[in-house]
Scaffold this active site. Structure first.
Site, PDB file in Angstrom:
ATOM      1  N   GLN A   1      75.312  15.419  50.617  1.00  0.00           N
ATOM      2  CA  GLN A   1      75.080  13.975  50.622  1.00  0.00           C
ATOM      3  C   GLN A   1      76.345  13.225  51.026  1.00  0.00           C
ATOM      4  O   GLN A   1      77.368  13.343  50.342  1.00  0.00           O
ATOM      5  CB  GLN A   1      74.664  13.537  49.215  1.00  0.00           C
ATOM      6  CG  GLN A   1      74.403  12.063  49.061  1.00  0.00           C
ATOM      7  CD  GLN A   1      74.333  11.675  47.594  1.00  0.00           C
ATOM      8  OE1 GLN A   1      75.326  11.756  46.859  1.00  0.00           O
ATOM      9  NE2 GLN A   1      73.173  11.257  47.139  1.00  0.00           N
ATOM     10  N   GLY A   2      76.288  12.500  52.116  1.00  0.00           N
ATOM     11  CA  GLY A   2      77.462  11.757  52.585  1.00  0.00           C
ATOM     12  C   GLY A   2      77.328  10.269  52.296  1.00  0.00           C
ATOM     13  O   GLY A   2      76.967   9.484  53.166  1.00  0.00           O
ATOM     14  N   TYR A   3      77.616   9.884  51.069  1.00  0.00           N
ATOM     15  CA  TYR A   3      77.549   8.471  50.676  1.00  0.00           C
ATOM     16  C   TYR A   3      78.958   7.890  50.482  1.00  0.00           C
ATOM     17  O   TYR A   3      79.360   6.962  51.158  1.00  0.00           O
ATOM     18  CB  TYR A   3      76.753   8.304  49.372  1.00  0.00           C
ATOM     19  CG  TYR A   3      75.240   8.454  49.476  1.00  0.00           C
ATOM     20  CD1 TYR A   3      74.613   8.815  50.658  1.00  0.00           C
ATOM     21  CD2 TYR A   3      74.446   8.230  48.357  1.00  0.00           C
ATOM     22  CE1 TYR A   3      73.226   8.958  50.729  1.00  0.00           C
ATOM     23  CE2 TYR A   3      73.053   8.365  48.418  1.00  0.00           C
ATOM     24  CZ  TYR A   3      72.457   8.727  49.611  1.00  0.00           C
ATOM     25  OH  TYR A   3      71.103   8.863  49.658  1.00  0.00           O
ATOM     26  N   SER A   4      79.698   8.440  49.500  1.00  0.00           N
ATOM     27  CA  SER A   4      80.979   7.826  49.116  1.00  0.00           C
ATOM     28  C   SER A   4      82.005   7.888  50.234  1.00  0.00           C
ATOM     29  O   SER A   4      82.001   8.812  51.061  1.00  0.00           O
ATOM     30  CB  SER A   4      81.558   8.548  47.899  1.00  0.00           C
ATOM     31  OG  SER A   4      80.752   8.344  46.782  1.00  0.00           O
TER      32      SER A   4
ATOM     33  N   GLU B   1      67.419  10.347  39.802  1.00  0.00           N
ATOM     34  CA  GLU B   1      68.708  11.032  39.706  1.00  0.00           C
ATOM     35  C   GLU B   1      69.308  10.840  38.316  1.00  0.00           C
ATOM     36  O   GLU B   1      69.794  11.774  37.691  1.00  0.00           O
ATOM     37  CB  GLU B   1      69.656  10.490  40.784  1.00  0.00           C
ATOM     38  CG  GLU B   1      70.952  11.263  40.887  1.00  0.00           C
ATOM     39  CD  GLU B   1      71.930  10.656  41.890  1.00  0.00           C
ATOM     40  OE1 GLU B   1      71.838   9.442  42.165  1.00  0.00           O
ATOM     41  OE2 GLU B   1      72.792  11.400  42.379  1.00  0.00           O
TER      42      GLU B   1
ATOM     43  N   ASN C   1      80.264   5.340  34.526  1.00  0.00           N
ATOM     44  CA  ASN C   1      79.605   4.818  33.326  1.00  0.00           C
ATOM     45  C   ASN C   1      79.878   3.334  33.112  1.00  0.00           C
ATOM     46  O   ASN C   1      79.054   2.624  32.544  1.00  0.00           O
ATOM     47  CB  ASN C   1      80.036   5.629  32.104  1.00  0.00           C
ATOM     48  CG  ASN C   1      79.356   6.984  32.070  1.00  0.00           C
ATOM     49  OD1 ASN C   1      78.788   7.422  33.067  1.00  0.00           O
ATOM     50  ND2 ASN C   1      79.395   7.642  30.930  1.00  0.00           N
ATOM     51  N   GLU C   2      81.026   2.871  33.582  1.00  0.00           N
ATOM     52  CA  GLU C   2      81.328   1.439  33.466  1.00  0.00           C
ATOM     53  C   GLU C   2      80.317   0.619  34.277  1.00  0.00           C
ATOM     54  O   GLU C   2      79.885  -0.459  33.841  1.00  0.00           O
ATOM     55  CB  GLU C   2      82.760   1.157  33.950  1.00  0.00           C
ATOM     56  CG  GLU C   2      83.850   1.642  33.003  1.00  0.00           C
ATOM     57  CD  GLU C   2      83.998   3.162  32.938  1.00  0.00           C
ATOM     58  OE1 GLU C   2      83.486   3.869  33.841  1.00  0.00           O
ATOM     59  OE2 GLU C   2      84.617   3.650  31.981  1.00  0.00           O
TER      60      GLU C   2
END
Lengths: 396, 356
Positions: A131-134, A249, A380-381
């Site tokens: 997966q190429g997201y970030s 997810e 989580n923030e």
């Protein structure tokens, strides 16, 4: 009987569970099970593909896909049982993004030709997807991504960089979010593009993580030419395509399975190190035991509600990701903290207590493998921001 | 099943109306450090609603509802921070009287004409009930601690040691030979009661007495958990409302992450508490019940204490409701088993109940 003809969704829950349990007992290799050494064991590369093909041969692959696309067509409730049984049998996790992410996306929003071409190749592991997201400047704030794809004739020309691409070095293909247009709102102008990692102009550089593994990668795109047909959904509408699966997810990331494995080890360590008469340790353990017990009940309550409603999960599932990941932190920290000097070891260790028994484990690896769970898939923030706004109604 | 769901929805609805009216009335006012007498008029109104005999058989004037229905009602009471000893004076004694099969007494409880309370605990922090008070020649001597809802005219159900065996019987609280030391609590008071040769009328003995007490304590713990869960939810809701209204530094307090993230964590913990008591109410094991009480006790006290902080100086005053929430959290969070004790109990019980 070929896999396609088996309709396991029609079985009763008990029959389904029994058949899967028997299958796993017979076919899952004992040496690949999660154990005290690798309670969060993951498979990648060839061992992973081999096991996925075994699942495929026996009709246990792709539980969530509809049967007409080669999946098992299971209801959400049976998918929960499926995951419970894998956990129960100690089956190692596999990050199979072709099955869990791309397949459902194509089935929902891809063209007939895309489905016909890609789905069978996902199932037989000819294609392995990452997966190429970030990107370096687009992590939790994903919509700030800048990797560009410019249409030239029948091809996109892709330039830019992806990062934190898990298992890119084991994959044949990457599904990406790329910038194809500029709009006032940064979520617009993003497209969902499928790219063969063998295409000229792509460089993959593994990054060593704190656990000593090279599972993260950077992927560089230098004038990479991608057929226009590889666009999924509408041009500039990739954000919607990607978001369609985020809820599910978070449900799977929120599974109490890993925490369960960490607690099993913790309880074993308490026994082996002769700490059962240490009231302080036992009270800490009781808190963790109660936390996991209570969380399992909350998890099934929320999953049951999703199954009953028949609708995709709402924003409340961010709770699951937050609690499960932080519980996993606390459990791995507990295991280090009660282990005395063994907690100082970086890597494999044979842990011995007052009895003659020895436990081979790697507390360091476990502590470190728990770290990114609070970071990936939206830190989580960010999840707390989402919950504050959407579930509690706290105003900005 | 569906019929029961509908019934529970009606029960909750009618409770909402009744409790909201009570909340708005002068009778809801609470005081600090003064024992709060049970209001007999209110008690009669609760009897009229069927609440006092909710779980009692119809033959005893009850509605014969399951424990899960009572838990739903009590959760709503928690939401309205209802400062009335319902669990203490209705649920615990009713469970014992039902076990004793004593129709006339149970009917008196259900109608509200007679008050009852359960004097079970030998020592603070202990589960022992059948050792300290001894029965001899039809009279009992000894002590009971943390007896809740001992009101003028109450009949006490006392757990005693009858020649080494367990027994539960009836004692008139006005009888000679009884000494009471009373402390205030949010829903009324707790008493330390000493008996010196006080007449005792036997209701249950042996294993039946032990089972009756166990079922009363289990019901009490479950309902206390439901109450605390509802209490915490309402306290957080009020806090969120306050944070959304109040401005400082030209911003809403709710817009500060350090504030909003704390609220999110409280919300998650309340969800945990509710998930556990609901399972305990339907099908839970003894371990799950202990876990429910441990979780709810911790969560409610934590949420109410944090509400003090998040309301700022206002939260430290009796001008807002935070204190009422917090005092009830102290009451039900530390009585019938505090969080630590319940978690230890959970730990030892769960070893006997290893899941599949």
């Amino acid at each position: 009987m070929t896999p396609m003809t088996i309709d396991r969704d029609a079985l009763s829950d008990e029959e389904f569970r029994g058949q899967l349990r028997a299958f796993l007992a017979e076919y899952y290799p004992a040496e690949l099970k999660q154990d005290f050494y690798r309670p969060f064991r993951r498979l990648r590369g060839e061992p992973a593909n081999q096991w996925l093909r075994t699942l495929q041969q026996h009709g246990w692959r792709a539980p969530a896909w509809p049967r007409e696309h080669g999946g098992m067509g299971l209801s959400f409730r049976k998918q929960l049982i499926y995951h419970e049984e894998l956990e129960h049998a100690g089956v190692a996790r596999i990050i199979d993004l072709g099955e869990t992410q791309l397949g459902p996306t194509l089935i929902k929003l891809g063209s007939a030709a895309q489905c016909e071409h890609y789905l069978p190749r996902i199932l037989n592991c000819e294609h392995v997807w990452c997966q190429g997201y970030s990107e370096p400047n687009a992590g939790s704030d994903l919509a700030s991504l800048r990797t560009s794809a410019v249409l030239e004739g029948d091809e996109f020309v892709v330039n830019g960089q992806k990062i934190w691409t898990t298992h890119a070095n084991d994959s044949t293909h990457i599904f990406t979010l790329v910038r194809t247009g500029k709009y006032a709102k940064k979520q617009q102008g993003i497209s969902f593009l499928l790219i063969d990692l063998n295409t000229p102009g792509i460089t993959i550089r593994p990054i060593i993580n704190l656990a000593g593994e090279d599972e993260f990668c950077e992927v560089f795109f230098d004038n990479v030419r991608v057929p226009r047909d590889n666009l999924v959904g509408e041009l500039d509408q990739g954000w919607t395509v990607a978001k369609a699966l985020l809820g599910y997810e978070r449900v799977w990331i929120g599974s109490p399975a890993l925490a369960g494995k960490a607690l099993d080890l913790g309880q074993h360590l308490v026994q082996q190190l002769g700490l059962e008469s240490d009231r302080g340790v036992m009270d800490q353990l009781a808190q963790l035991q109660a936390d996991l017990h209570d969380y399992r009940l909350l998890y099934s309550r929320i999953c049951d509600a999703i199954a009953d409603s028949g609708k995709p999960p709402g924003p409340e599932v961010s709770m699951l990701k937050v609690y499960a990941s932080e519980l996993l932190h606390r459990l791995t920290e507990f295991n280090v903290s009660i282990s005395g000097e063994y907690g100082a070891v970086v890597g494999d260790v044979e842990l011995a207590g007052p009895s003659a028994e020895v436990t081979a484990t790697d507390l360091y690896w476990q502590l470190m493998m728990a770290r990114p769970v609070t970071i990936f898939a939206g830190a989580n923030e960010i999840q707390r921001d989402i919950l504050a706004k959407t579930v509690l109604g706290l105003q900005a | 099943m569906q019929e029961m769901d509908e019934f529970i929805a009606m029960l909750r609805d009618s409770a909402e109306g009744f409790l909201a009216d009570f909340q708005a009335s002068a009778a809801a006012q609470t005081t600090i450090a003064e024992p709060r007498p049970l209001q007999r008029e209110l008690w009669s109104a609760m009897a009229d609603l069927g609440w006092l005999g909710l779980m009692l058989p119809e033959a005893q004037g009850g509605l014969a509802l399951p424990l899960s229905a009572a838990a739903e009602l009590v959760e709503v009471m928690g939401r309205y921070r209802f400062p009335v000893p319902y669990i203490e004076a209705a649920v615990l004694p009713a469970q014992v009287l039902a076990s004793a099969g004593n129709d006339p007494l149970a009917a008196q409880l259900a109608s509200g004409e007679q008050l009852f309370c359960l004097a079970w605990q030998d020592h603070p922090g202990s589960e022992e009930a059948f050792a300290d008070c001894t029965l001899q020649d039809g009279k009992i001597s000894g002590n009971k601690s943390f007896v809740a809802a001992l009101e003028p005219g109450s009949k006490m159900l006392v757990c005693v040691n009858a020649n080494g065996g367990a027994a539960i019987g009836l004692v008139d609280s006005a009888a000679a030979g009884i000494t009471v030391r009373r402390s205030a609590s949010a829903s009324g008071s707790f008493c330390r009661v000493s008996f010196d040769r006080v007449p005792f009328e036997l209701l249950l003995s042996g294993a039946a007495a032990q089972q009756a007490l166990a079922s009363a304590l289990a019901a009490g713990r479950l309902l206390a958990s439901a109450f605390l869960s509802g209490l915490a939810r309402a306290c957080l809701r009020d806090t969120v409302e306050y944070l959304n209204q109040r401005h400082q530094f030209d911003r809403k307090l709710s817009s500060f992450q350090t504030v909003s993230h704390r609220c999110v964590d409280m919300h998650i913990h309340i969800e945990l508490a509710e998930a556990v008591w609901r399972v305990a109410a339907e099908s839970g094991t003894a371990a799950t019940l202990s876990a429910a009480k441990a979780r709810a006790s911790d969560v409610a006290q934590d949420v109410c204490r944090q509400a003090v902080q998040l309301h700022g100086a206002m939260g430290f005053t009796e001008e807002c409701a935070v204190g009422e929430y917090l005092r009830l959290a102290l009451q039900y969070g530390n009585w019938l088993g505090g969080a630590n004790a319940m978690r230890r109990q959970f730990q030892s019980l769960r070893q006997a109940e290893v899941p599949v």
